[in-house]
Design a protein around this motif. Structure first.
Motif, PDB file in Angstrom:
ATOM      1  N   TYR A   1       0.835  -1.142  -0.072  1.00 16.19           N
ATOM      2  CA  TYR A   1      -0.405  -0.361  -0.149  1.00 16.19           C
ATOM      3  C   TYR A   1       0.971   1.310  -0.069  1.00 16.19           C
ATOM      4  CZ  TYR A   1       1.025   0.184   4.923  1.00 16.19           C
ATOM      5  OH  TYR A   1       2.044   0.124   6.436  1.00 16.19           O
ATOM      6  N   ILE A   2       0.956   2.452  -0.525  1.00 16.85           N
ATOM      7  CA  ILE A   2       0.690   3.038  -0.573  1.00 16.85           C
ATOM      8  C   ILE A   2       0.656   4.818   0.061  1.00 16.85           C
ATOM      9  CG2 ILE A   2       2.115   5.104  -1.944  1.00 16.85           C
ATOM     10  CD1 ILE A   2       2.178   3.335  -4.299  1.00 16.85           C
ATOM     11  N   GLU A   3       0.732   5.136   1.029  1.00 13.98           N
ATOM     12  CA  GLU A   3       0.118   6.296   2.273  1.00 13.98           C
ATOM     13  C   GLU A   3      -0.039   7.542   1.283  1.00 13.98           C
ATOM     14  OE1 GLU A   3      -0.591   7.071   7.152  1.00 13.98           O
ATOM     15  OE2 GLU A   3       1.120   5.780   6.278  1.00 13.98           O
ATOM     16  N   LEU A   4      -0.581   7.766   0.463  1.00  9.06           N
ATOM     17  CA  LEU A   4      -1.073   8.909  -0.392  1.00  9.06           C
ATOM     18  C   LEU A   4      -0.283  10.673   0.253  1.00  9.06           C
ATOM     19  CD1 LEU A   4      -3.448   8.225  -3.158  1.00  9.06           C
ATOM     20  CD2 LEU A   4      -0.418   8.241  -3.168  1.00  9.06           C
ATOM     21  N   GLY A   5      -1.234  10.547   1.842  1.00  3.58           N
ATOM     22  CA  GLY A   5      -1.098  12.190   2.386  1.00  3.58           C
ATOM     23  C   GLY A   5       0.020  11.489   3.274  1.00  3.58           C
ATOM     24  N   ALA A   6       0.464  10.822   3.131  1.00  5.07           N
ATOM     25  CA  ALA A   6       1.873  11.587   4.094  1.00  5.07           C
ATOM     26  C   ALA A   6       3.347  10.920   3.095  1.00  5.07           C
ATOM     27  CB  ALA A   6       2.596   9.442   4.521  1.00  5.07           C
ATOM     28  N   VAL A   7       3.618  10.767   1.674  1.00 11.15           N
ATOM     29  CA  VAL A   7       4.381  10.057   0.774  1.00 11.15           C
ATOM     30  C   VAL A   7       4.120  11.619  -0.184  1.00 11.15           C
ATOM     31  CG1 VAL A   7       4.153   7.482   0.821  1.00 11.15           C
ATOM     32  CG2 VAL A   7       3.382   8.764  -1.063  1.00 11.15           C
ATOM     33  N   THR A   8       2.743  12.281  -0.193  1.00  6.52           N
ATOM     34  CA  THR A   8       2.948  13.110  -1.240  1.00  6.52           C
ATOM     35  C   THR A   8       3.006  14.542  -0.642  1.00  6.52           C
ATOM     36  OG1 THR A   8       1.030  13.216  -1.514  1.00  6.52           O
ATOM     37  CG2 THR A   8       1.529  12.198  -2.846  1.00  6.52           C
ATOM     38  N   GLY A   9       2.566  14.672   0.766  1.00  6.47           N
ATOM     39  CA  GLY A   9       2.493  15.750   1.612  1.00  6.47           C
ATOM     40  C   GLY A   9       1.212  16.836   1.655  1.00  6.47           C
ATOM     41  N   ILE A  10       0.296  16.591   0.812  1.00  3.25           N
ATOM     42  CA  ILE A  10      -0.714  16.790   0.434  1.00  3.25           C
ATOM     43  C   ILE A  10      -1.749  17.261   2.499  1.00  3.25           C
ATOM     44  CG2 ILE A  10      -3.500  17.180  -0.415  1.00  3.25           C
ATOM     45  CD1 ILE A  10      -1.447  15.708  -3.062  1.00  3.25           C
ATOM     46  N   TYR A  11      -1.427  18.000   2.621  1.00  4.43           N
ATOM     47  CA  TYR A  11      -2.414  18.317   3.923  1.00  4.43           C
ATOM     48  C   TYR A  11      -3.153  19.580   3.943  1.00  4.43           C
ATOM     49  CZ  TYR A  11      -2.836  18.044   8.893  1.00  4.43           C
ATOM     50  OH  TYR A  11      -4.096  18.540  10.141  1.00  4.43           O
ATOM     51  N   PRO A  12      -4.194  19.417   3.123  1.00  7.03           N
ATOM     52  CA  PRO A  12      -5.467  20.816   2.471  1.00  7.03           C
ATOM     53  C   PRO A  12      -5.679  21.322   3.550  1.00  7.03           C
ATOM     54  CG  PRO A  12      -6.959  18.281   3.413  1.00  7.03           C
ATOM     55  CD  PRO A  12      -5.618  18.204   3.163  1.00  7.03           C
ATOM     56  N   TRP A  13      -5.886  21.096   5.204  1.00  9.52           N
ATOM     57  CA  TRP A  13      -5.672  22.787   5.463  1.00  9.52           C
ATOM     58  C   TRP A  13      -4.459  23.689   5.716  1.00  9.52           C
ATOM     59  CZ3 TRP A  13      -6.967  17.637   6.858  1.00  9.52           C
ATOM     60  CH2 TRP A  13      -8.116  17.219   7.050  1.00  9.52           C
ATOM     61  N   ILE A  14      -3.158  23.397   4.581  1.00  9.90           N
ATOM     62  CA  ILE A  14      -2.704  24.124   4.953  1.00  9.90           C
ATOM     63  C   ILE A  14      -2.329  24.701   3.529  1.00  9.90           C
ATOM     64  CG2 ILE A  14      -0.359  24.669   5.269  1.00  9.90           C
ATOM     65  CD1 ILE A  14      -1.017  23.129   8.124  1.00  9.90           C
ATOM     66  N   ASN A  15      -1.701  23.550   2.431  1.00  9.66           N
ATOM     67  CA  ASN A  15      -1.498  23.574   0.994  1.00  9.66           C
ATOM     68  C   ASN A  15      -2.539  23.025   0.403  1.00  9.66           C
ATOM     69  OD1 ASN A  15      -1.406  20.320   0.884  1.00  9.66           O
ATOM     70  ND2 ASN A  15       0.598  20.667   1.914  1.00  9.66           N
ATOM     71  N   GLY A  16      -4.049  22.400   0.553  1.00  8.25           N
ATOM     72  CA  GLY A  16      -4.564  22.646  -0.756  1.00  8.25           C
ATOM     73  C   GLY A  16      -5.228  23.930  -1.213  1.00  8.25           C
ATOM     74  N   GLY A  17      -5.163  24.437  -0.709  1.00  3.98           N
ATOM     75  CA  GLY A  17      -4.889  26.012  -2.257  1.00  3.98           C
ATOM     76  C   GLY A  17      -4.394  25.493  -2.981  1.00  3.98           C
ATOM     77  N   SER A  18      -2.842  25.263  -2.742  1.00  2.00           N
ATOM     78  CA  SER A  18      -1.862  25.061  -3.931  1.00  2.00           C
ATOM     79  C   SER A  18      -1.828  23.549  -4.132  1.00  2.00           C
ATOM     80  CB  SER A  18      -0.648  25.535  -3.164  1.00  2.00           C
ATOM     81  OG  SER A  18      -0.251  24.138  -1.879  1.00  2.00           O
ATOM     82  N   LEU A  19      -2.198  22.756  -4.455  1.00  2.00           N
ATOM     83  CA  LEU A  19      -2.576  20.701  -4.388  1.00  2.00           C
ATOM     84  C   LEU A  19      -4.151  20.784  -5.268  1.00  2.00           C
ATOM     85  CD1 LEU A  19       0.769  19.716  -1.576  1.00  2.00           C
ATOM     86  CD2 LEU A  19       0.674  20.709  -3.678  1.00  2.00           C
ATOM     87  N   THR A  20      -5.314  20.916  -4.254  1.00  2.00           N
ATOM     88  CA  THR A  20      -6.036  20.441  -4.441  1.00  2.00           C
ATOM     89  C   THR A  20      -6.862  22.018  -5.544  1.00  2.00           C
ATOM     90  OG1 THR A  20      -7.476  21.469  -3.059  1.00  2.00           O
ATOM     91  CG2 THR A  20      -5.846  19.008  -2.743  1.00  2.00           C
ATOM     92  N   VAL A  21      -7.698  21.356  -5.923  1.00  2.00           N
ATOM     93  CA  VAL A  21      -9.153  21.799  -6.926  1.00  2.00           C
ATOM     94  C   VAL A  21     -10.122  23.014  -5.741  1.00  2.00           C
ATOM     95  CG1 VAL A  21      -8.025  21.588  -9.535  1.00  2.00           C
ATOM     96  CG2 VAL A  21     -10.042  20.690  -7.884  1.00  2.00           C
ATOM     97  N   ASP A  22     -10.090  22.631  -4.287  1.00  2.00           N
ATOM     98  CA  ASP A  22     -11.399  21.932  -4.501  1.00  2.00           C
ATOM     99  C   ASP A  22     -11.472  21.530  -2.156  1.00  2.00           C
ATOM    100  OD1 ASP A  22     -11.758  19.070  -4.653  1.00  2.00           O
ATOM    101  OD2 ASP A  22     -13.104  18.771  -5.452  1.00  2.00           O
ATOM    102  N   GLY A  23      -9.700  21.143  -2.073  1.00  2.00           N
ATOM    103  CA  GLY A  23      -9.273  20.645  -0.715  1.00  2.00           C
ATOM    104  C   GLY A  23     -10.453  19.147  -0.763  1.00  2.00           C
ATOM    105  N   LEU A  24     -10.036  18.656  -1.668  1.00  2.00           N
ATOM    106  CA  LEU A  24      -9.807  17.408  -1.899  1.00  2.00           C
ATOM    107  C   LEU A  24      -9.251  16.880  -2.667  1.00  2.00           C
ATOM    108  CD1 LEU A  24     -11.069  14.557  -1.092  1.00  2.00           C
ATOM    109  CD2 LEU A  24     -13.325  15.171  -2.256  1.00  2.00           C
ATOM    110  N   HIS A  25     -10.149  16.915  -3.715  1.00  2.00           N
ATOM    111  CA  HIS A  25      -9.431  16.676  -5.389  1.00  2.00           C
ATOM    112  C   HIS A  25      -7.788  17.439  -6.196  1.00  2.00           C
ATOM    113  CE1 HIS A  25     -13.601  15.645  -5.849  1.00  2.00           C
ATOM    114  NE2 HIS A  25     -13.146  14.216  -5.996  1.00  2.00           N
ATOM    115  N   PRO A  26      -7.056  16.814  -5.695  1.00  2.00           N
ATOM    116  CA  PRO A  26      -5.810  17.813  -6.725  1.00  2.00           C
ATOM    117  C   PRO A  26      -5.635  17.905  -7.597  1.00  2.00           C
ATOM    118  CG  PRO A  26      -5.427  14.982  -5.851  1.00  2.00           C
ATOM    119  CD  PRO A  26      -7.139  14.869  -6.506  1.00  2.00           C
TER     120      PRO A  26
END
Length: 720
Positions: free
Chosen positions: A677-702
């Protein structure tokens, strides 16, 4: 003899382009000198036969002089006596006549970038066609403990000036750089990308500053300007640039300005075009009467790539806009005759295949400035001399390999020549393990088995630093005198100083066939195109692997809002769709789980086998894959966190469970069956409450950057 003297004319050297032919002409001039030095022998014989002991002393001095001159010429011919080459270039005239208004040199423009081998240092290039960038030097500011990001270069008051995020350097020779502090625009704000503007005797800096998220509707990122006095080397206070953004939202960064057709033209990146349908970044173009404004919006320059860091340049009767294609790690140029209609999108490349990130193009209309660039190229000549076997054997470090394991640690910007020496007493197998610990940027290395070696092999082992062109555990060279060249273009993420990507074979590869990897994707909406993106992680994964000579054949079953868990309200659960995949897959990636949490699907416990609980659905999917896809490697991708319906990652759904509980369920069941398994949150660093604006379109979808991170994580975690 008069003709030979003419061949040594400095004026003739001044007319030559500074390239390999230039160097050959320089060497040939010294070969003429060599012919006259040979005549010393005749003179010495005459002195010895006709003169006394005093003449004999003179003969000894002449002999010593001849030996020293021969040695000097040999060093020049090999390109190792840079002091002489620099002295000759430094004394070249700046023009062939006192009245010429055109430079006597082929260098038309200077380019500053930070996207080459150093990432946080200054990279300099020259160009004479505004399309192909030739490297000058890439380590001029290395070791200064200063990150030279977003560099803008200009020339005035007899000096080259480099502004960067955040400071200024000046230099008279492009070799020694002197630092100036640049005042912040406002305390507590992010200050980005200062850019020079020269208006006659007036010198300005443009820059961007803001304090709130650039992708938020509350963003306050906009342009500012200040004036610079090159005599006192002082700056005025920063003022707001006067322009009207047509979106009404302050998301402008990366200013550049130039005078064209009697008006001032301003280009800026509109970050993610907030409020527009595509949310795609645009390069906006404005026009005004003065450097400080007011500027009216004219058009979006229609790059088909996602671009930033524009550089406006006037060449003849055309206005060029260069831009950094940050999404595809490329560089582009468009042109216009009136500033309104743009066409001719063309890719711009560095000859060493480095990425030119956020670059500025400076036309060189000043003869002295062009001459300084020529002198700098000559100064760094040993580092940038041409390619090919001849130059390798004189300029690249020559390092012998030995029988057994050889651990190699190449350094960025240094070209290496590794070889198996000849005259071996028996067969030798050099096992090579590449390492990237000290390498973040462009470098090129070569391998060769010398002629006369017993049947021997150089074996390059597959690891994170080297990927064979056709897959497998290694790549082998056994043919004597066949040079194999490997190259890495540098890290994809200079912000984090990541090591460079794996080396790839670019020369000597005798097997052109691509390895085909068959991959299946069973996903929710992460596998489709939410928010107007043009590529998702499946597309980027295919692109990444294609760079390593792997062709991906993908089978996709991607449906939005779907869940792993089976329930009566839908008939498209993952459990109901896994049977669509064929057993010839190399990999099956299952990505989902966020909709199970959002739809309050029962979590269950370890040991459940019913598809109506989340634990049971995971168990069912694994057993179905083991039974029907017995040779397929199964990989689960865990959900990333989401800010669209929860204030933090500890929020609970209607079942009283957090999203972390669902992630843990995937990890637990996979561990039970030894499934990766690949834990996406851990290996991509997507943490939407801090960097969601730069890495997602809506706080969920990248967004596309988020999808790129996911693709790179998969390649890394699977060891592809």
């Amino acid at each position: 003899m008069d003709n030979d003297k003419q061949a040594l004319s400095i004026d003739e050297l001044a007319k030559l382009p500074l390239d390999h032919n230039w160097y050959q002409n320089l060497v040939s001039n010294f070969e003429v000198i060599q012919q006259y030095l040979n005549r010393f022998d005749e003179l010495i014989d005459e002195v010895n036969s006709d003169q006394s002991q005093q003449s004999a002393d003179l003969s000894e001095k002449l002999t010593d002089m001849q030996q020293q001159m021969n040695s000097k010429i040999n060093r020049i011919t090999l390109g190792t006596d840079t002091d002489v080459i620099k002295e000759i270039i430094a004394n070249l005239p700046t023009s062939n006549s006192g009245s010429s208004s055109e430079p006597a040199y082929p260098v038309k423009a200077l380019v500053s970038s930070f996207g080459g081998p150093n990432f946080n240092s200054l990279d300099l290039y020259w160009t004479n066609d505004y399309l192909n960038f030739q490297p000058i030097n890439k380590t001029v500011l290395a070791g200064t403990d200063t990150n030279v990001r977003d560099p803008s270069i200009t020339y005035f008051a007899g000096k080259f000036w480099v502004a960067y995020t955040w400071g200024v350097y000046w230099t008279t020779d492009l070799i020694k750089f002197n630092h100036l502090d640049l005042p912040n625009i406002k305390a507590g704000m992010s200050n980005w990308a200062p850019e020079w503007v020269v208006d006659g005797d007036n010198v300005y800096l443009l820059a961007t500053a803001g304090s709130r998220e650039i992708w938020d509707s509350r963003s306050d990122f906009k342009g500012y300007w200040c004036q610079f006095d090159p005599v006192s080397m002082t700056f005025t206070a920063w003022s707001t640039l006067d322009y009207t953004n047509p979106t009404g939202i302050a998301t402008n960064i990366d200013n550049t300005m130039v005078k064209f057709n009697g008006a001032w033209w301003l280009a800026m990146k509109d970050e993610y075009h907030y409020g527009q349908a595509d949310y795609s970044p645009k390069i906006q173009l404005y026009r005004g009467a003065s450097v400080t404004g007011h500027f009216d919006y004219i058009t979006d320059i229609p790059f088909t790539q996602q671009c930033e860091g524009p550089s406006l340049v006037v060449v003849g009767n055309q206005l060029y806009c260069f831009a950094d294609g940050f999404a595809s790690y490329s560089a582009w140029r468009m042109s216009s005759l009136d500033g309104i209609t743009w066409a001719g999108e063309v890719e711009v490349k560095a000859s060493d295949e480095s990425r030119t990130q956020h670059f500025t193009v400076l036309p060189l209309s000043d003869i002295k400035a062009a001459a300084t660039v020529q002198q700098a190229v000559a100064y760094y000549l040993p580092e940038i001399a041409g390619t090919g076997v001849a130059s390798l054997r004189t300029s690249a470090p020559h390092i012998a390999l030995h029988d057994g394991v050889n651990d190699l640690y190449p350094i960025q910007g240094v070209e290496y020549y590794y070889y198996l020496p000849g005259r071996q007493t028996g067969p030798v197998t050099a096992l090579v393990n590449m390492h990237m610990d000290h390498n973040r940027g462009y470098s090129q290395i070569h391998f060769c088995i010398e002629e006369g070696t017993q049947p021997s092999t150089i074996q390059l082992n597959h690891n994170s630093a080297f990927v064979p062109p056709y897959g497998g555990d290694n790549w082998q060279l056994s043919t004597p005198n066949q040079i194999v060249t490997l190259m890495t273009a540098g890290s994809d993420d200079g912000w984090n100083n990541d090591s460079a990507g794996p080396y790839q074979i670019i020369g000597g590869n005798t097997k052109p066939d691509f390895e085909t990897i068959k991959m299946g994707f069973l996903t929710d909406s992460f596998g489709i195109y939410i928010g107007g993106i043009k590529q998702n992680y499946i597309d980027y994964l295919s692109d990444d692997l294609s760079r390593h000579s792997c062709k991906v054949e993908s089978t996709r079953d991607t449906i939005g809002s779907t869940r792993l868990t089976q329930a009566s309200d839908r008939s498209d659960s993952f459990c109901e769709r896994i049977g669509k995949f064929q057993p010839d897959l190399n990999y099956l990636l299952i990505q989902g789980g966020t909709n199970d949490w959002g739809a309050n699907m029962p979590l269950g416990t370890l040991g459940d086998t019913k598809t109506t609980s989340f634990y049971g659905a995971i168990d069912y999917l694994i057993n179905q894959a083991f039974t029907n896809l017995s040779t397929t490697q199964l990989v689960f991708l865990t959900p990333t966190y989401r800010s669209d319906s929860a204030s933090d990652k500890n929020a609970k759904n209607g079942q009283g469970a957090t999203l972390t509980d669902y992630i843990q369920a995937i990890k637990t069941v996979c561990s039970k069956y030894n499934v990766q398994y690949i834990e996406l949150g851990a290996v991509t660093g997507i943490y939407p409450w801090i960097n969601g604006g730069s890495l997602t379109v809506d706080g969920l979808h990248p967004n596309e950057i988020g999808h790129q991170r996911i693709a790179r994580a998969i390649v890394s975690q699977l060891g592809l």
